[in-house]
Scaffold this motif. Structure first.
Motif, PDB file in Angstrom:
ATOM      1  N   SER A   3       0.833  -1.193   0.000  1.00  0.00           N
ATOM      2  CA  SER A   3       0.000   0.000   0.000  1.00  0.00           C
ATOM      3  C   SER A   3       0.866   1.241   0.000  1.00  0.00           C
ATOM      4  O   SER A   3       1.841   1.357   0.712  1.00  0.00           O
ATOM      5  CB  SER A   3      -0.893   0.012   1.238  1.00  0.00           C
ATOM      6  OG  SER A   3      -1.621   1.193   1.301  1.00  0.00           O
ATOM      7  N   ASN A  29      -6.497   2.551  -0.157  1.00  0.00           N
ATOM      8  CA  ASN A  29      -6.418   1.557   0.905  1.00  0.00           C
ATOM      9  C   ASN A  29      -7.781   1.458   1.566  1.00  0.00           C
ATOM     10  O   ASN A  29      -8.290   2.448   2.091  1.00  0.00           O
ATOM     11  CB  ASN A  29      -5.370   1.978   1.944  1.00  0.00           C
ATOM     12  CG  ASN A  29      -5.105   0.864   2.950  1.00  0.00           C
ATOM     13  OD1 ASN A  29      -6.027   0.203   3.396  1.00  0.00           O
ATOM     14  ND2 ASN A  29      -3.840   0.679   3.300  1.00  0.00           N
ATOM     15  N   ASP A  32      -9.430   3.092   4.907  1.00  0.00           N
ATOM     16  CA  ASP A  32      -9.899   4.470   5.071  1.00  0.00           C
ATOM     17  C   ASP A  32     -11.229   4.520   5.806  1.00  0.00           C
ATOM     18  O   ASP A  32     -11.623   5.549   6.318  1.00  0.00           O
ATOM     19  CB  ASP A  32     -10.030   5.136   3.690  1.00  0.00           C
ATOM     20  CG  ASP A  32     -10.145   6.640   3.789  1.00  0.00           C
ATOM     21  OD1 ASP A  32      -9.214   7.252   4.333  1.00  0.00           O
ATOM     22  OD2 ASP A  32     -11.161   7.180   3.336  1.00  0.00           O
ATOM     23  N   LYS A  60      -3.849  11.422   5.642  1.00  0.00           N
ATOM     24  CA  LYS A  60      -3.980   9.964   5.658  1.00  0.00           C
ATOM     25  C   LYS A  60      -3.111   9.380   6.751  1.00  0.00           C
ATOM     26  O   LYS A  60      -2.228  10.052   7.302  1.00  0.00           O
ATOM     27  CB  LYS A  60      -3.573   9.383   4.310  1.00  0.00           C
ATOM     28  CG  LYS A  60      -2.101   9.579   3.969  1.00  0.00           C
ATOM     29  CD  LYS A  60      -1.760   8.972   2.636  1.00  0.00           C
ATOM     30  CE  LYS A  60      -0.267   9.069   2.333  1.00  0.00           C
ATOM     31  NZ  LYS A  60       0.559   8.280   3.262  1.00  0.00           N
ATOM     32  N   GLU A  64      -1.814   4.316   4.744  1.00  0.00           N
ATOM     33  CA  GLU A  64      -2.856   4.608   3.771  1.00  0.00           C
ATOM     34  C   GLU A  64      -2.302   5.386   2.590  1.00  0.00           C
ATOM     35  O   GLU A  64      -1.124   5.762   2.565  1.00  0.00           O
ATOM     36  CB  GLU A  64      -3.984   5.391   4.458  1.00  0.00           C
ATOM     37  CG  GLU A  64      -4.644   4.617   5.579  1.00  0.00           C
ATOM     38  CD  GLU A  64      -5.612   5.469   6.380  1.00  0.00           C
ATOM     39  OE1 GLU A  64      -6.620   4.923   6.847  1.00  0.00           O
ATOM     40  OE2 GLU A  64      -5.347   6.679   6.506  1.00  0.00           O
TER      41      GLU A  64
END
Length: 429
Positions: A3, A29, A32, A60, A64
């Motif tokens: 990710s 991702n 979230d 984020k 993420e």
């Protein structure tokens, strides 16, 4: 694929010989928090009319991603937002396919090449402020020859200031509405430490030593100020700047700050190789929280490195105008050797490096367009007489897990006393 991995892809568009598309992918991702991304609609809107720039603050987690791709499309113009992930962070904030990116953290980027814009986003870490214009309005403005920078507000950046106490204190006082948390206005004594550090009188205090004061009472703030000791770092904003962000429902990010008043800055070193080489060693080592950096050591007296102002312990941030963030030792060495007889390094001393780390900010955030590694062209340096030294590689007994040391015209890999499980830094958001 992990990710947050950044993908910079060069491809040939079908039917167009030699066409190139450079893509930076910010992968979505599912952590979230959207239970059903297919039903998600843009939840935050800024209220800007069609044809006007829109502003988004994307925040984020470390695991993420922002959830969009940034394209450079041959035959097209601008930095194009594509592949906005349905239900992702960017889509929920209102970013749309075909938007053109105009600003990153308050700095105009439309005139910069694609990789420079990528570097600015990467330097921003987990929070980035973007200004975009819809694709149709962008093309119309370009067709009319409009200066896109004029579509953006003149300066809506907060100010980052480092204040050192003198015998009379820090030189400012704090006031605010009684019983209200997080609203602190500063009165600055003319000629005092705060004034000299660039704190404008009447500005609003947003952060103290890298921490928000939004939830602080006056008593809590007073304690934090006393605990700062002899120095403190303030993020402040004028009334106009504070209003700009407040009307758009955005927090004022430190990443967008004007840091020109700070005493801590990166330095650019221009070096031309002489018969004895550049005269320094490049060593890879940890520099806190498991991060790996490239450091300068054993600066030889009288050679190019010392004459350029290199100091032992400096950390390398960029080589020949390009950030080395995420590159390993050997990749950095190859960039230093890209030109046989000259190199330009952007470096930062240990005290300045520690200052930015204490705030959780990258020093690369605060390079302006004329600064090194920010989009300016690398200067052409004169070539010295004589031939460059030959390069060789000696591999240590335990291979790539070893301590890495490189001289100006040689690379040596020797055994490190560090443990085998050292972490390597890779390009990723």
């Amino acid at each position: 694929m992990p990710s947050g991995r950044v993908l910079l892809r060069l491809s040939k568009a079908l039917g167009f010989e030699g066409d190139r598309t450079a893509i930076v992918k910010f992968e979505f991702n599912p952590k979230d928090g959207i239970d059903n991304p297919a039903l998600s609609l843009a939840e935050d809107t800024d209220g800007e009319a069609a044809g006007e720039p829109r502003f988004y603050l994307l925040s984020k987690g470390s695991a993420e991603t922002f959830g969009f791709c940034l394209h450079e499309e041959l035959g097209g113009r601008g930095h194009v937002v594509r592949q906005v992930e349905l239900g992702g962070l960017a889509q929920r904030r209102g970013l749309q396919d075909g938007d053109r990116l105009l600003q990153v953290n308050g700095r105009f980027v439309d005139h910069l090449d694609h990789q420079r814009v990528v570097q600015r986003i990467k330097a921003s870490g987990n929070q980035v402020l973007l200004a975009v214009l819809d694709g149709d309005s962008y093309e119309a403005a370009k067709a009319l020859g409009r200066d896109l920078a004029q579509l953006l507000p003149a300066d809506v950046r907060p100010r980052l200031c480092h204040v050192r106490r003198d015998k009379n204190g820090f030189g400012f006082s704090v006031s605010g509405p009684e019983g209200t948390k997080g609203l602190f206005q500063l009165s600055v004594r003319h000629g005092g430490p705060a004034d000299r550090a660039g704190v404008p009188t009447g500005s609003w205090l947003l952060e103290l030593n890298g921490a928000s004061v939004r939830s602080c009472s006056r008593a809590q703030l007073a304690r934090k100020l006393k605990q700062s000791g002899s120095k403190m770092t303030l993020l402040v904003a004028s009334g106009a700047v504070e209003e700009f962000y407040r009307l758009r429902g955005l927090q004022v990010p430190a990443a967008a700050a004007d840091a020109s008043w700070l005493p801590y800055k990166a330095r650019e070193l221009h070096m031309v190789k002489g018969p004895g080489g550049y005269g320094f060693l490049l060593k890879e080592d940890d520099y806190g929280a498991g991060a790996i950096g490239q450091f300068l050591w054993e600066v030889d007296a009288g050679l190019a490195a010392e004459r350029a102002g290199m100091r032992e312990g400096d950390r390398v941030l960029a080589v020949n105008g390009e950030s080395i963030e995420g590159l390993d030792h050997q990749q950095t060495v190859l960039r230093i050797r890209a030109h046989e007889d000259w190199v330009t390094l952007l470096v930062i001393d240990p005290a300045s490096d520690e200052f930015y780390r204490s705030l959780g900010l990258s020093p690369l955030l605060f390079l302006e367009d004329g600064d090194p590694a920010s989009g300016s062209c690398t200067p052409s340096l004169p070539s010295p007489h004589g031939s460059p030294g030959l390069c060789h590689v000696d591999v240590g007994p335990k291979g790539p897990g070893s301590w890495l040391v490189a001289a100006a015209n040689s690379i040596t890999i020797t055994q490190s006393p560090r443990k085998e499980e050292q972490r390597w830094l890779h390009e990723a958001f």
